[in-house]
Design a protein around this motif. Structure first.
Motif, PDB file in Angstrom:
ATOM      1  N   ARG A 204      11.326  14.763  -0.683  1.00 26.92           N
ATOM      2  CA  ARG A 204      12.760  14.145  -0.748  1.00 26.92           C
ATOM      3  C   ARG A 204      13.083  14.542   0.471  1.00 26.92           C
TER       4      ARG A 204
ATOM      5  N   MET B 194      14.821  13.230   4.878  1.00 28.55           N
ATOM      6  CA  MET B 194      16.808  13.107   5.573  1.00 28.55           C
ATOM      7  C   MET B 194      16.270  13.959   6.713  1.00 28.55           C
TER       8      MET B 194
ATOM      9  N   GLU C 246      19.938   4.673   2.780  1.00 22.07           N
ATOM     10  CA  GLU C 246      18.388   5.417   2.793  1.00 22.07           C
ATOM     11  C   GLU C 246      18.198   5.710   2.130  1.00 22.07           C
TER      12      GLU C 246
ATOM     13  N   SER D  49      23.544   9.641   4.996  1.00 23.35           N
ATOM     14  CA  SER D  49      23.268   7.613   5.002  1.00 23.35           C
ATOM     15  C   SER D  49      23.562   7.054   3.468  1.00 23.35           C
TER      16      SER D  49
ATOM     17  N   ILE E 181       5.320   3.842  -2.936  1.00 24.10           N
ATOM     18  CA  ILE E 181       6.765   4.519  -2.895  1.00 24.10           C
ATOM     19  C   ILE E 181       6.705   3.292  -1.271  1.00 24.10           C
ATOM     20  N   SER E 182       8.032   3.812  -0.711  1.00 22.62           N
ATOM     21  CA  SER E 182       8.090   2.861  -0.042  1.00 22.62           C
ATOM     22  C   SER E 182       8.606   3.933   1.581  1.00 22.62           C
TER      23      SER E 182
ATOM     24  N   LEU F 137      12.729   9.488  -6.592  1.00 24.09           N
ATOM     25  CA  LEU F 137      13.032  10.302  -5.224  1.00 24.09           C
ATOM     26  C   LEU F 137      13.211   9.084  -4.153  1.00 24.09           C
ATOM     27  N   ASP F 138      12.032   8.106  -4.154  1.00 21.71           N
ATOM     28  CA  ASP F 138      12.366   7.160  -3.072  1.00 21.71           C
ATOM     29  C   ASP F 138      12.946   6.238  -3.159  1.00 21.71           C
ATOM     30  N   ASN F 139      13.904   6.536  -4.178  1.00 22.16           N
ATOM     31  CA  ASN F 139      14.516   4.800  -4.327  1.00 22.16           C
ATOM     32  C   ASN F 139      16.391   5.771  -4.695  1.00 22.16           C
ATOM     33  N   ILE F 140      16.636   6.709  -4.007  1.00 22.92           N
ATOM     34  CA  ILE F 140      18.243   7.236  -3.890  1.00 22.92           C
ATOM     35  C   ILE F 140      18.173   7.711  -2.701  1.00 22.92           C
ATOM     36  N   SER F 141      19.137   7.243  -2.668  1.00 22.47           N
ATOM     37  CA  SER F 141      20.328   7.179  -1.241  1.00 22.47           C
ATOM     38  C   SER F 141      20.006   9.078  -0.662  1.00 22.47           C
ATOM     39  N   ASP F 142      20.334   8.819   0.428  1.00 19.63           N
ATOM     40  CA  ASP F 142      20.438  10.497   1.191  1.00 19.63           C
ATOM     41  C   ASP F 142      22.036  11.088   0.401  1.00 19.63           C
TER      42      ASP F 142
ATOM     43  N   LYS G 225      11.987   9.764   7.694  1.00 16.20           N
ATOM     44  CA  LYS G 225      12.682   9.893   9.351  1.00 16.20           C
ATOM     45  C   LYS G 225      13.212  11.037  10.267  1.00 16.20           C
ATOM     46  N   GLY G 226      12.792  12.174   9.179  1.00 17.55           N
ATOM     47  CA  GLY G 226      13.088  13.705  10.316  1.00 17.55           C
ATOM     48  C   GLY G 226      11.831  13.880  10.912  1.00 17.55           C
TER      49      GLY G 226
ATOM     50  N   LYS H 191       9.522   5.400   3.829  1.00 20.94           N
ATOM     51  CA  LYS H 191      11.194   5.709   3.978  1.00 20.94           C
ATOM     52  C   LYS H 191      10.392   7.627   3.652  1.00 20.94           C
ATOM     53  N   LEU H 192       8.486   7.227   2.551  1.00 22.61           N
ATOM     54  CA  LEU H 192       8.348   9.094   1.853  1.00 22.61           C
ATOM     55  C   LEU H 192       7.582   9.341   2.943  1.00 22.61           C
TER      56      LEU H 192
END
Lengths: 325, 158
Positions: free
Chosen positions: A161, A165, A325, A322, B115-116, A265-270, B123-124, B118-119
């Motif tokens: 996760r 960030m 996201e 953010s 999972i999308s 973890l995927d669904n929690i925002s930064d 982005k980092g 995002k992981l």
């Protein structure tokens, strides 16, 4: 935030599960479209006989002295109001970068304690709810090395996760987490395991470090390949110590456990994650899939909590992280 | 179905598992194929035997003095085989094992908890997993150019 939603869903799920497992119709159990059983329930269904692994060291050393929990780690700890006020003034006066500070207080403290508590055990002491899953349900040996592997698995989950960030902040969070872990291991080795020689302690720590690199690499590889086969093999090597007589149902349960945590973890925002709003889902709980509406609701709730309309934000609550996201 | 047929099914699923990209101290695929062949009384496939021979040869190079082996040579004991406790297995247990293995192989849980991106593409560090996979598929042998190496060191990104 997510946890609150998760909890509510879990409660609904528990009722559903109870109904499902008490029903005498076995065809229900096979249905993958319905709610998923928790990892504990998965393992308990297995009729696998107990086969000891003679290669496995299973000798637990009783701790010389138990490390006392610091006051701020205990439940219900609150900072006195005057300290709080002083802190806020200090932060706003000197324009302190709170995202930088938070790496230590959230990742290096709160998140590390969460990882550590999952598999913490002492001889002759009752196991915690999560530790029961690892040592009793899965039958892993109650040793210091095993505790390290379990902690490491959870640290990796958080790493996944943290990579998502912003680069600078995420890297800082990762660094603080690892720093704290090795500081804690050194303290435990000297205080609890009675390793008094600094040189021997260093050798152990180097060993733990290479184990950590190996484990994080294998799990990362599994995640990158998007393949549960690779993940299962990595878990088999790192958690089950390459036991030849492995119960594959247990392996499946851990794969399921990891996937469930990654989903949360995927669904929690930064923002929520960076502020320490995440908690691991227990192995005896299960997470329902979130619908599109749930996800929107979640974002709305996060925004309401951290940036309320017409509400003042405390200097210590300012952040670049953010909310979406 | 008998225990034999379930063991056969398990072995056939295990054979579809990908081989380890990096050599580890033990291979899940090969050790488990050997185990279930033993339980079901099936002949161990040739590829597994070859793999084991290579591993044994490597071990011989690493451990030059093995007291257990010396003892065996002196007292001429037979090579002890791993104990799989075949008598404990019945149809029901093997059926469960097969079901779980199939779930793992079919990616049941990664499909359930999708999972999308995002992981997967954080982005980092968006290139993190690609770079890792690129290295792994080449067996970790790929050399990095001097400029990209400098870039990695200075920025910390890949």
């Amino acid at each position: 935030m997510l946890y609150a939603v998760g909890k509510r869903q879990i409660r609904n799920n528990a009722v559903f599960l109870a109904k499902r497992f008490t029903s005498s119709n076995p065809s229900n159990v096979d249905n993958t479209q319905t709610k998923a059983p928790s990892p504990v329930e998965l393992v308990k269904e297995s009729h696998f006989p107990k086969i000891d692994n003679p290669d496995l060291p299973n000798r637990d050393i009783s701790a010389k002295a138990k490390l006392e929990k610091p006051a701020y780690e205990k439940e219900g700890f609150k900072v006195p109001a005057w300290k709080r006020a002083f802190g806020e003034t200090f932060v706003s006066l000197f324009h302190i970068d709170m995202d930088n500070v938070r790496a230590g207080t959230i990742s290096g403290s709160k998140y590390y304690y969460m990882c550590k508590d999952q598999g913490l055990q002492f001889t002759d002491e009752e196991l915690s709810e999560t530790a029961k899953f690892w040592y009793e349900t899965l039958g892993l040996p109650r040793t210091f090395a095993m505790w390290f592997q379990i902690t490491n698995l959870h640290v990796w989950l958080l790493f996944v996760r943290m990579r998502a960030m912003p680069f600078k902040i995420g890297k800082n969070y990762q660094q603080k987490l690892v720093d704290k872990m090795f500081k804690d291991i050194e303290l435990r080795l000297s205080e609890e395991m009675n390793v008094l020689s600094g040189r021997i302690r260093d050798t152990y720590m180097k060993d733990f470090h290479s184990q950590m690199l190996g484990m994080i690499f294998s799990l990362d590889e599994a995640l990158a390949q998007k393949n549960d086969d690779v993940l299962a093999a990595a878990v088999w090597r790192n958690i089950f110590n390459g036991d030849k007589n492995i119960d594959i149902v247990k392996l499946e349960a851990i794969v399921r456990y990891i996937r469930m945590q990654l989903y949360v973890l995927d669904n929690i925002s930064d923002r929520a994650f960076g502020f320490g709003d995440f908690q691991f889902v227990g192995p005896n709980e299960t997470v329902d899939l979130l619908s599109e509406e749930d996800k929107q609701q979640l974002l709305k709730m996060t925004k309401m909590k951290y940036e309320p309309e017409n509400g003042k934000i405390l200097p210590s609550h300012k952040s670049q992280l953010s909310l979406e996201e | 179905m008998s225990t034999n047929s379930y063991a056969k099914k398990i072995v056939s699923v295990l054979q579809q598992f990908p081989a380890d990209t990096v050599k580890h101290y033990a291979s899940f695929k090969y050790t488990q194929i050997e185990r279930f062949c033993n339980i079901g009384g099936i002949q161990v496939p040739k590829e597994v035997k070859d793999e084991k021979a290579i591993q044994d040869k490597k071990q011989q190079v690493i451990i030059k003095l093995d007291p257990a082996k010396l003892k065996r040579m002196i007292f001429s004991e037979t090579d002890e085989k791993p104990n799989y406790q075949n008598n404990l297995f019945n149809e029901d247990i093997l059926k469960q094992q097969y079901k779980s293995l199939k779930n793992i192989h079919d990616n049941k849980w990664s499909k359930y908890y999708t999972i999308s991106n995002k992981l997967i593409e954080p982005k980092g560090n968006p290139n993190y997993y690609n770079r890792l996979l690129g290295d792994v598929t080449k067996g970790g042998q790929k050399k990095e150019g001097i400029f990209t190496a400098f870039k990695t060191i200075i920025t910390g990104r890949y």
